[in-house]
Design a protein around this motif. Sequence first.
Motif, PDB file in Angstrom:
ATOM      1  N   ILE A 117       0.471  -1.133   0.513  1.00  0.00           N
ATOM      2  CA  ILE A 117      -0.500  -0.092   0.232  1.00  0.00           C
ATOM      3  C   ILE A 117       0.652   1.788  -0.082  1.00  0.00           C
ATOM      4  O   ILE A 117       0.382   2.503  -0.676  1.00  0.00           O
ATOM      5  N   LYS A 118       1.887   1.285   0.163  1.00  0.00           N
ATOM      6  CA  LYS A 118       2.777   2.775   0.341  1.00  0.00           C
ATOM      7  C   LYS A 118       3.506   2.379  -1.224  1.00  0.00           C
ATOM      8  O   LYS A 118       3.682   3.797  -1.586  1.00  0.00           O
ATOM      9  N   ASN A 119       3.722   1.427  -1.676  1.00  0.00           N
ATOM     10  CA  ASN A 119       4.058   1.878  -2.774  1.00  0.00           C
ATOM     11  C   ASN A 119       3.362   2.257  -3.900  1.00  0.00           C
ATOM     12  O   ASN A 119       3.128   3.293  -5.098  1.00  0.00           O
ATOM     13  N   ALA A 120       1.774   1.942  -3.484  1.00  0.00           N
ATOM     14  CA  ALA A 120       0.658   1.915  -4.479  1.00  0.00           C
ATOM     15  C   ALA A 120       0.517   3.126  -4.093  1.00  0.00           C
ATOM     16  O   ALA A 120       0.028   3.686  -5.405  1.00  0.00           O
ATOM     17  N   VAL A 121       0.063   3.925  -3.046  1.00  0.00           N
ATOM     18  CA  VAL A 121       0.025   5.430  -2.712  1.00  0.00           C
ATOM     19  C   VAL A 121       1.712   6.100  -3.355  1.00  0.00           C
ATOM     20  O   VAL A 121       1.199   7.321  -3.702  1.00  0.00           O
ATOM     21  N   THR A 122       2.294   6.198  -3.068  1.00  0.00           N
ATOM     22  CA  THR A 122       3.089   6.697  -3.425  1.00  0.00           C
ATOM     23  C   THR A 122       3.741   7.456  -5.292  1.00  0.00           C
ATOM     24  O   THR A 122       3.752   7.864  -5.233  1.00  0.00           O
TER      25      THR A 122
END
Length: 438
Positions: A117-122
Amino acid sequence: MNKISPNYEIPSRFTIKRKIQGLYETEKYKVATEIQNIDSIALTTDCWTSKAMESYICVTAHGITKNWKIVNYIITTELMDERHTSINLKDKLVDIMKEWEIDTKTICIVHDNAVNIKNAVTAMAPNIKSRTCFAHSLQLCVNKGLEENEIKQILITASSSIVSHFKHSTVAIKALQVAQKKLKMPEKKLIQTTAISLELGESKWELLEQLVKVLKSFDLVTKVLSSATTPTISIVHPILKSIAQHYLTPNESDLHKIKILKETLSQEFKVRFFSQMHNDSIFLLNIASLLDPRYKNVFDDDSDILITLKDFIMHQLNYEDSSVNDSINQSNSMVSALDILFPQNENGEDVNQQNELEKYLKENCINKNAYPLTWWAENGKTYPMISKLAKKYLCIPSTSTPSERAFSTAGNIITSKRNCLAGETAKWLIFLLHNAKL
Protein backbone atom coordinates in the motif's frame (compact mmCIF):
# COMPACT_ATOMS: atom_id res chain seq x y z
CA MET A 1 -48.25 -11.31 11.39
CA ASN A 2 -50.93 -13.97 10.72
CA LYS A 3 -52.48 -13.12 14.10
CA ILE A 4 -52.10 -9.33 13.84
CA SER A 5 -52.94 -8.84 10.17
CA PRO A 6 -53.75 -12.00 8.20
CA ASN A 7 -53.89 -10.05 4.93
CA TYR A 8 -50.41 -8.57 5.34
CA GLU A 9 -47.96 -9.84 2.75
CA ILE A 10 -44.48 -10.24 4.22
CA PRO A 11 -41.93 -8.68 1.84
CA SER A 12 -39.47 -11.05 0.24
CA ARG A 13 -35.72 -10.70 0.61
CA PHE A 14 -35.60 -9.28 -2.92
CA THR A 15 -38.00 -6.48 -1.93
CA ILE A 16 -35.95 -5.66 1.17
CA LYS A 17 -32.76 -5.69 -0.91
CA ARG A 18 -34.28 -3.24 -3.43
CA LYS A 19 -35.30 -0.93 -0.58
CA ILE A 20 -31.79 -1.07 0.91
CA GLN A 21 -30.32 -0.28 -2.49
CA GLY A 22 -32.68 2.69 -2.83
CA LEU A 23 -31.64 3.97 0.61
CA TYR A 24 -27.98 3.53 -0.36
CA GLU A 25 -28.37 5.53 -3.58
CA THR A 26 -30.18 8.33 -1.71
CA GLU A 27 -27.59 8.48 1.05
CA LYS A 28 -24.71 8.23 -1.41
CA TYR A 29 -26.03 11.26 -3.29
CA LYS A 30 -26.20 13.25 -0.01
CA VAL A 31 -22.66 12.28 0.98
CA ALA A 32 -21.30 13.01 -2.51
CA THR A 33 -22.94 16.45 -2.47
CA GLU A 34 -21.43 17.28 0.92
CA ILE A 35 -17.99 16.08 -0.17
CA GLN A 36 -18.14 18.22 -3.32
CA ASN A 37 -18.59 21.29 -1.10
CA ILE A 38 -15.31 20.54 0.69
CA ASP A 39 -12.12 21.93 -0.86
CA SER A 40 -9.61 19.32 0.35
CA ILE A 41 -10.13 15.65 1.17
CA ALA A 42 -7.93 13.16 3.04
CA LEU A 43 -8.52 9.41 2.81
CA THR A 44 -7.76 6.39 4.97
CA THR A 45 -7.69 2.87 3.60
CA ASP A 46 -7.22 -0.68 4.81
CA CYS A 47 -7.97 -4.25 3.69
CA TRP A 48 -9.81 -6.99 5.57
CA THR A 49 -10.81 -10.63 5.10
CA SER A 50 -14.34 -11.64 6.12
CA LYS A 51 -15.47 -14.90 7.73
CA ALA A 52 -16.41 -16.00 4.21
CA MET A 53 -12.71 -15.58 3.31
CA GLU A 54 -13.51 -12.72 0.94
CA SER A 55 -11.18 -9.72 0.76
CA TYR A 56 -12.57 -6.21 1.18
CA ILE A 57 -11.01 -2.78 0.81
CA CYS A 58 -12.34 0.18 2.79
CA VAL A 59 -11.88 3.87 2.04
CA THR A 60 -12.98 6.69 4.34
CA ALA A 61 -13.03 10.39 3.43
CA HIS A 62 -12.24 13.26 5.81
CA GLY A 63 -12.59 17.00 5.39
CA ILE A 64 -13.43 20.33 7.03
CA THR A 65 -16.63 22.08 5.95
CA LYS A 66 -17.04 25.79 5.22
CA ASN A 67 -18.34 26.34 8.77
CA TRP A 68 -15.26 24.57 10.23
CA LYS A 69 -16.85 21.27 11.14
CA ILE A 70 -14.70 18.18 10.70
CA VAL A 71 -16.56 15.37 8.94
CA ASN A 72 -15.76 11.78 8.00
CA TYR A 73 -17.56 9.31 5.76
CA ILE A 74 -17.15 5.68 4.78
CA ILE A 75 -17.31 6.07 1.00
CA THR A 76 -16.90 2.39 0.21
CA THR A 77 -16.23 -1.05 1.65
CA GLU A 78 -16.13 -3.29 -1.37
CA LEU A 79 -14.84 -6.64 -2.53
CA MET A 80 -11.32 -6.78 -3.91
CA ASP A 81 -10.82 -10.12 -5.61
CA GLU A 82 -7.52 -9.15 -7.21
CA ARG A 83 -4.21 -9.88 -5.54
CA HIS A 84 -3.15 -7.05 -3.23
CA THR A 85 -0.22 -5.94 -5.33
CA SER A 86 0.85 -2.32 -5.44
CA ILE A 87 -0.47 -1.90 -8.98
CA ASN A 88 -3.87 -3.43 -8.18
CA LEU A 89 -4.25 -1.38 -5.00
CA LYS A 90 -3.33 1.79 -6.85
CA ASP A 91 -5.82 1.09 -9.65
CA LYS A 92 -8.59 0.31 -7.15
CA LEU A 93 -7.99 3.51 -5.17
CA VAL A 94 -7.86 5.62 -8.33
CA ASP A 95 -11.14 4.09 -9.55
CA ILE A 96 -12.80 4.84 -6.19
CA MET A 97 -11.58 8.44 -6.21
CA LYS A 98 -12.78 8.98 -9.77
CA GLU A 99 -16.18 7.45 -8.98
CA TRP A 100 -16.60 9.97 -6.13
CA GLU A 101 -15.01 12.78 -8.18
CA ILE A 102 -12.39 13.52 -5.52
CA ASP A 103 -9.25 12.56 -7.46
CA THR A 104 -8.28 16.23 -7.91
CA LYS A 105 -8.98 17.30 -4.31
CA THR A 106 -7.46 14.34 -2.43
CA ILE A 107 -4.31 15.54 -0.70
CA CYS A 108 -3.27 12.56 1.41
CA ILE A 109 -3.99 8.86 1.94
CA VAL A 110 -3.36 7.34 5.39
CA HIS A 111 -2.60 3.59 5.49
CA ASP A 112 -0.73 0.95 7.47
CA ASN A 113 2.97 0.10 7.14
CA ALA A 114 2.57 -2.65 4.52
CA VAL A 115 4.96 -2.22 1.60
CA ASN A 116 2.31 -2.84 -1.08
CA ILE A 117 0.00 0.00 0.00
CA LYS A 118 2.97 2.32 0.58
CA ASN A 119 4.17 1.78 -2.98
CA ALA A 120 0.62 2.07 -4.34
CA VAL A 121 0.03 5.51 -2.83
CA THR A 122 3.55 6.73 -3.59
CA ALA A 123 3.01 5.84 -7.27
CA MET A 124 -0.01 8.17 -7.48
CA ALA A 125 0.06 11.81 -8.52
CA PRO A 126 2.75 13.79 -6.65
CA ASN A 127 0.10 16.03 -5.08
CA ILE A 128 -1.28 13.02 -3.11
CA LYS A 129 0.85 12.39 -0.04
CA SER A 130 1.42 8.97 1.52
CA ARG A 131 1.08 8.85 5.30
CA THR A 132 1.55 5.72 7.42
CA CYS A 133 -0.71 5.14 10.40
CA PHE A 134 0.95 6.71 13.44
CA ALA A 135 -0.75 4.30 15.89
CA HIS A 136 0.57 1.32 13.93
CA SER A 137 4.11 2.71 13.90
CA LEU A 138 3.83 3.42 17.63
CA GLN A 139 2.73 -0.17 18.25
CA LEU A 140 5.76 -1.47 16.35
CA CYS A 141 7.98 0.63 18.64
CA VAL A 142 6.34 -0.83 21.74
CA ASN A 143 6.59 -4.40 20.40
CA LYS A 144 10.32 -3.91 19.89
CA GLY A 145 10.71 -2.65 23.45
CA LEU A 146 8.80 -5.60 24.90
CA GLU A 147 11.09 -8.14 23.22
CA GLU A 148 13.50 -7.94 26.16
CA ASN A 149 13.59 -11.43 27.70
CA GLU A 150 12.64 -10.69 31.30
CA ILE A 151 9.78 -8.40 30.30
CA LYS A 152 8.45 -10.71 27.62
CA GLN A 153 8.92 -14.14 29.17
CA ILE A 154 8.44 -13.42 32.86
CA LEU A 155 6.25 -10.36 33.32
CA ILE A 156 3.84 -10.70 30.42
CA THR A 157 3.60 -14.49 30.69
CA ALA A 158 3.08 -14.37 34.46
CA SER A 159 0.51 -11.59 34.16
CA SER A 160 -1.34 -13.65 31.56
CA SER A 161 -1.34 -16.60 33.91
CA ILE A 162 -2.92 -14.55 36.67
CA VAL A 163 -5.63 -13.39 34.31
CA SER A 164 -6.22 -16.98 33.18
CA HIS A 165 -6.67 -18.06 36.81
CA PHE A 166 -9.41 -15.47 37.33
CA LYS A 167 -11.09 -16.48 34.06
CA HIS A 168 -11.41 -20.07 35.30
CA SER A 169 -12.46 -19.39 38.89
CA THR A 170 -15.84 -17.86 39.79
CA VAL A 171 -14.64 -17.59 43.41
CA ALA A 172 -11.64 -15.50 42.33
CA ILE A 173 -13.84 -13.28 40.13
CA LYS A 174 -16.24 -12.60 43.03
CA ALA A 175 -13.30 -11.84 45.31
CA LEU A 176 -11.90 -9.39 42.76
CA GLN A 177 -15.27 -7.60 42.48
CA VAL A 178 -15.53 -7.34 46.29
CA ALA A 179 -11.98 -5.97 46.52
CA GLN A 180 -12.68 -3.35 43.82
CA LYS A 181 -15.83 -2.18 45.61
CA LYS A 182 -14.02 -2.05 48.96
CA LEU A 183 -11.24 0.09 47.46
CA LYS A 184 -13.85 2.21 45.60
CA MET A 185 -12.28 1.31 42.28
CA PRO A 186 -14.22 0.97 39.01
CA GLU A 187 -15.25 -2.62 38.33
CA LYS A 188 -13.09 -4.02 35.55
CA LYS A 189 -12.60 -7.46 34.06
CA LEU A 190 -9.24 -8.99 33.26
CA ILE A 191 -8.27 -9.68 29.65
CA GLN A 192 -7.14 -13.21 28.93
CA THR A 193 -4.23 -14.31 26.74
CA THR A 194 -1.86 -17.26 27.42
CA ALA A 195 -1.07 -18.86 30.75
CA ILE A 196 1.90 -20.70 32.29
CA SER A 197 2.66 -19.80 35.91
CA LEU A 198 1.08 -17.80 38.69
CA GLU A 199 4.42 -17.00 40.34
CA LEU A 200 5.19 -13.27 40.48
CA GLY A 201 7.66 -12.15 43.13
CA GLU A 202 7.95 -8.72 44.72
CA SER A 203 10.76 -7.60 42.39
CA LYS A 204 8.63 -8.56 39.39
CA TRP A 205 5.69 -6.55 40.72
CA GLU A 206 7.98 -3.51 41.02
CA LEU A 207 9.19 -4.01 37.46
CA LEU A 208 5.62 -4.44 36.26
CA GLU A 209 4.53 -1.26 38.06
CA GLN A 210 7.24 0.80 36.36
CA LEU A 211 6.46 -0.83 33.02
CA VAL A 212 2.81 0.23 33.29
CA LYS A 213 3.84 3.84 33.92
CA VAL A 214 5.89 3.89 30.73
CA LEU A 215 3.25 2.18 28.60
CA LYS A 216 0.37 4.27 29.98
CA SER A 217 1.46 7.23 27.86
CA PHE A 218 1.35 5.09 24.71
CA ASP A 219 -2.15 3.92 25.58
CA LEU A 220 -3.33 7.51 26.01
CA VAL A 221 -1.66 8.60 22.76
CA THR A 222 -3.43 5.86 20.80
CA LYS A 223 -6.82 6.91 22.18
CA VAL A 224 -6.24 10.62 21.51
CA LEU A 225 -5.02 10.09 17.96
CA SER A 226 -7.87 7.74 17.08
CA SER A 227 -10.43 10.52 17.41
CA ALA A 228 -12.51 11.31 14.32
CA THR A 229 -14.08 14.51 15.70
CA THR A 230 -11.02 16.71 16.10
CA PRO A 231 -7.80 17.33 14.11
CA THR A 232 -5.14 14.81 15.12
CA ILE A 233 -2.26 15.09 12.64
CA SER A 234 -1.23 18.41 14.19
CA ILE A 235 -0.79 16.72 17.60
CA VAL A 236 1.67 14.07 16.42
CA HIS A 237 4.80 16.25 16.46
CA PRO A 238 4.11 17.74 19.94
CA ILE A 239 3.22 14.28 21.31
CA LEU A 240 6.41 12.70 20.01
CA LYS A 241 8.42 15.51 21.56
CA SER A 242 6.59 15.22 24.90
CA ILE A 243 6.89 11.42 25.15
CA ALA A 244 10.61 11.52 24.34
CA GLN A 245 11.17 14.25 26.93
CA HIS A 246 8.93 13.12 29.80
CA TYR A 247 8.46 9.36 29.46
CA LEU A 248 11.54 7.98 27.70
CA THR A 249 14.23 9.84 29.63
CA PRO A 250 15.75 7.41 32.20
CA ASN A 251 15.37 8.37 35.88
CA GLU A 252 17.58 7.42 38.81
CA SER A 253 14.69 5.46 40.32
CA ASP A 254 14.24 3.36 37.16
CA LEU A 255 15.12 -0.31 37.35
CA HIS A 256 17.79 -1.52 34.95
CA LYS A 257 15.27 -3.28 32.69
CA ILE A 258 13.14 -0.12 32.47
CA LYS A 259 16.18 1.94 31.47
CA ILE A 260 16.90 -0.56 28.70
CA LEU A 261 13.25 -0.38 27.62
CA LYS A 262 13.34 3.42 27.46
CA GLU A 263 16.59 3.36 25.48
CA THR A 264 15.08 0.86 23.02
CA LEU A 265 11.92 2.93 22.60
CA SER A 266 13.98 6.10 22.11
CA GLN A 267 16.03 4.41 19.41
CA GLU A 268 12.85 3.14 17.71
CA PHE A 269 11.49 6.71 17.78
CA LYS A 270 14.57 7.96 15.96
CA VAL A 271 14.35 5.24 13.31
CA ARG A 272 10.59 5.30 12.73
CA PHE A 273 9.79 8.97 13.19
CA PHE A 274 12.88 11.16 12.89
CA SER A 275 15.17 9.51 10.31
CA GLN A 276 15.84 11.19 6.97
CA MET A 277 13.89 8.50 5.12
CA HIS A 278 10.73 9.97 6.70
CA ASN A 279 11.44 13.60 5.79
CA ASP A 280 8.27 14.01 3.71
CA SER A 281 6.11 12.61 6.49
CA ILE A 282 7.84 14.73 9.15
CA PHE A 283 7.37 17.84 7.03
CA LEU A 284 3.64 17.13 6.74
CA LEU A 285 3.37 16.75 10.52
CA ASN A 286 5.25 20.01 11.08
CA ILE A 287 3.06 21.96 8.66
CA ALA A 288 -0.06 20.71 10.43
CA SER A 289 1.34 21.66 13.85
CA LEU A 290 2.19 25.16 12.62
CA LEU A 291 -1.38 25.62 11.37
CA ASP A 292 -2.87 24.47 14.68
CA PRO A 293 -3.30 27.44 17.07
CA ARG A 294 -2.56 25.11 20.00
CA TYR A 295 0.91 24.02 18.87
CA LYS A 296 2.32 26.61 16.46
CA ASN A 297 4.98 27.61 19.00
CA VAL A 298 6.64 24.17 19.23
CA PHE A 299 9.33 25.39 16.83
CA ASP A 300 12.19 27.69 17.87
CA ASP A 301 11.93 31.17 16.32
CA ASP A 302 15.28 30.94 14.54
CA SER A 303 15.24 27.22 13.73
CA ASP A 304 15.86 25.97 10.21
CA ILE A 305 12.63 23.97 10.46
CA LEU A 306 10.52 27.08 11.05
CA ILE A 307 12.25 28.97 8.23
CA THR A 308 11.56 26.07 5.84
CA LEU A 309 7.94 25.85 6.97
CA LYS A 310 7.42 29.59 6.52
CA ASP A 311 8.93 29.47 3.02
CA PHE A 312 6.63 26.59 2.12
CA ILE A 313 3.54 28.37 3.46
CA MET A 314 4.49 31.57 1.61
CA HIS A 315 4.79 29.55 -1.61
CA GLN A 316 1.37 28.01 -0.96
CA LEU A 317 -0.14 31.41 -0.17
CA ASN A 318 1.27 32.93 -3.35
CA TYR A 319 -0.17 30.05 -5.34
CA GLU A 320 -3.60 30.47 -3.72
CA ASP A 321 -3.44 34.25 -4.18
CA SER A 322 -2.56 33.96 -7.86
CA SER A 323 -5.58 31.69 -8.36
CA VAL A 324 -7.82 34.24 -6.65
CA ASN A 325 -6.37 37.11 -8.70
CA ASP A 326 -6.89 35.17 -11.93
CA SER A 327 -10.58 34.76 -11.14
CA ILE A 328 -10.85 38.45 -10.16
CA ASN A 329 -9.14 39.55 -13.37
CA GLN A 330 -11.59 37.55 -15.41
CA SER A 331 -14.60 39.13 -13.68
CA ASN A 332 -13.44 42.66 -12.87
CA SER A 333 -9.95 43.96 -13.70
CA MET A 334 -10.57 47.25 -11.82
CA VAL A 335 -10.94 45.41 -8.50
CA SER A 336 -7.56 43.74 -8.93
CA ALA A 337 -5.92 47.08 -9.85
CA LEU A 338 -7.35 48.82 -6.78
CA ASP A 339 -6.23 45.96 -4.56
CA ILE A 340 -2.70 46.46 -5.85
CA LEU A 341 -2.78 50.24 -5.48
CA PHE A 342 -4.28 50.12 -1.97
CA PRO A 343 -2.65 47.13 -0.20
CA GLN A 344 -4.43 47.90 3.08
CA ASN A 345 -7.76 46.84 4.50
CA GLU A 346 -10.32 49.24 6.04
CA ASN A 347 -8.45 49.24 9.36
CA GLY A 348 -5.23 50.35 7.70
CA GLU A 349 -3.54 46.99 8.28
CA ASP A 350 -1.27 45.50 5.62
CA VAL A 351 -2.92 42.36 4.32
CA ASN A 352 -0.17 40.92 2.13
CA GLN A 353 0.69 37.29 2.70
CA GLN A 354 3.96 37.93 4.54
CA ASN A 355 2.27 40.09 7.17
CA GLU A 356 -0.67 37.71 7.45
CA LEU A 357 1.70 34.86 8.26
CA GLU A 358 3.80 36.89 10.70
CA LYS A 359 0.70 38.20 12.45
CA TYR A 360 -0.67 34.66 12.80
CA LEU A 361 2.61 33.40 14.26
CA LYS A 362 2.61 36.22 16.82
CA GLU A 363 -0.84 35.24 18.08
CA ASN A 364 -0.86 33.61 21.52
CA CYS A 365 -1.37 29.86 21.46
CA ILE A 366 -4.73 28.69 22.71
CA ASN A 367 -5.15 26.13 25.49
CA LYS A 368 -4.22 22.60 24.44
CA ASN A 369 -7.69 21.41 25.51
CA ALA A 370 -9.42 24.02 23.33
CA TYR A 371 -10.98 23.04 20.00
CA PRO A 372 -8.74 24.43 17.22
CA LEU A 373 -11.47 24.60 14.58
CA THR A 374 -13.53 26.88 16.82
CA TRP A 375 -10.58 29.28 16.89
CA TRP A 376 -10.33 29.15 13.10
CA ALA A 377 -14.09 29.70 12.73
CA GLU A 378 -13.70 32.91 14.77
CA ASN A 379 -10.44 34.09 13.17
CA GLY A 380 -10.68 32.75 9.62
CA LYS A 381 -11.63 36.16 8.21
CA THR A 382 -8.59 37.73 9.86
CA TYR A 383 -6.32 35.19 8.16
CA PRO A 384 -8.21 34.32 4.95
CA MET A 385 -5.27 32.77 3.10
CA ILE A 386 -3.77 30.81 6.00
CA SER A 387 -7.21 29.51 6.98
CA LYS A 388 -7.43 27.80 3.57
CA LEU A 389 -4.21 25.95 4.31
CA ALA A 390 -5.51 25.06 7.78
CA LYS A 391 -8.56 23.40 6.21
CA LYS A 392 -6.31 21.61 3.75
CA TYR A 393 -3.90 20.07 6.24
CA LEU A 394 -5.82 19.76 9.51
CA CYS A 395 -8.35 17.39 7.92
CA ILE A 396 -5.72 14.63 7.57
CA PRO A 397 -6.17 11.83 10.16
CA SER A 398 -3.05 10.68 11.98
CA THR A 399 -4.16 7.04 11.97
CA SER A 400 -6.05 4.61 9.74
CA THR A 401 -8.40 3.84 12.63
CA PRO A 402 -11.53 5.02 10.72
CA SER A 403 -11.03 2.22 8.16
CA GLU A 404 -10.41 -0.30 10.92
CA ARG A 405 -13.61 0.81 12.65
CA ALA A 406 -15.46 0.15 9.40
CA PHE A 407 -14.21 -3.43 9.47
CA SER A 408 -15.46 -3.83 13.04
CA THR A 409 -18.87 -2.86 11.65
CA ALA A 410 -18.37 -5.25 8.74
CA GLY A 411 -17.56 -8.08 11.15
CA ASN A 412 -20.92 -7.53 12.87
CA ILE A 413 -22.71 -7.67 9.51
CA ILE A 414 -20.88 -10.50 7.72
CA THR A 415 -21.20 -13.05 10.52
CA SER A 416 -20.87 -16.83 10.45
CA LYS A 417 -24.62 -17.09 9.86
CA ARG A 418 -24.51 -14.46 7.10
CA ASN A 419 -21.33 -15.51 5.34
CA CYS A 420 -23.15 -15.81 2.00
CA LEU A 421 -24.08 -12.13 2.03
CA ALA A 422 -23.30 -10.61 -1.36
CA GLY A 423 -20.39 -8.17 -1.40
CA GLU A 424 -22.53 -5.41 -2.91
CA THR A 425 -25.20 -5.82 -0.22
CA ALA A 426 -22.56 -5.74 2.51
CA LYS A 427 -21.19 -2.54 0.95
CA TRP A 428 -24.64 -0.89 1.14
CA LEU A 429 -25.24 -1.96 4.75
CA ILE A 430 -21.84 -0.79 6.03
CA PHE A 431 -22.21 2.52 4.18
CA LEU A 432 -25.69 3.13 5.59
CA LEU A 433 -24.85 2.11 9.13
CA HIS A 434 -22.09 4.72 9.38
CA ASN A 435 -23.23 7.58 7.16
CA ALA A 436 -26.95 7.56 7.97
CA LYS A 437 -26.05 8.34 11.60
CA LEU A 438 -24.26 11.49 10.45
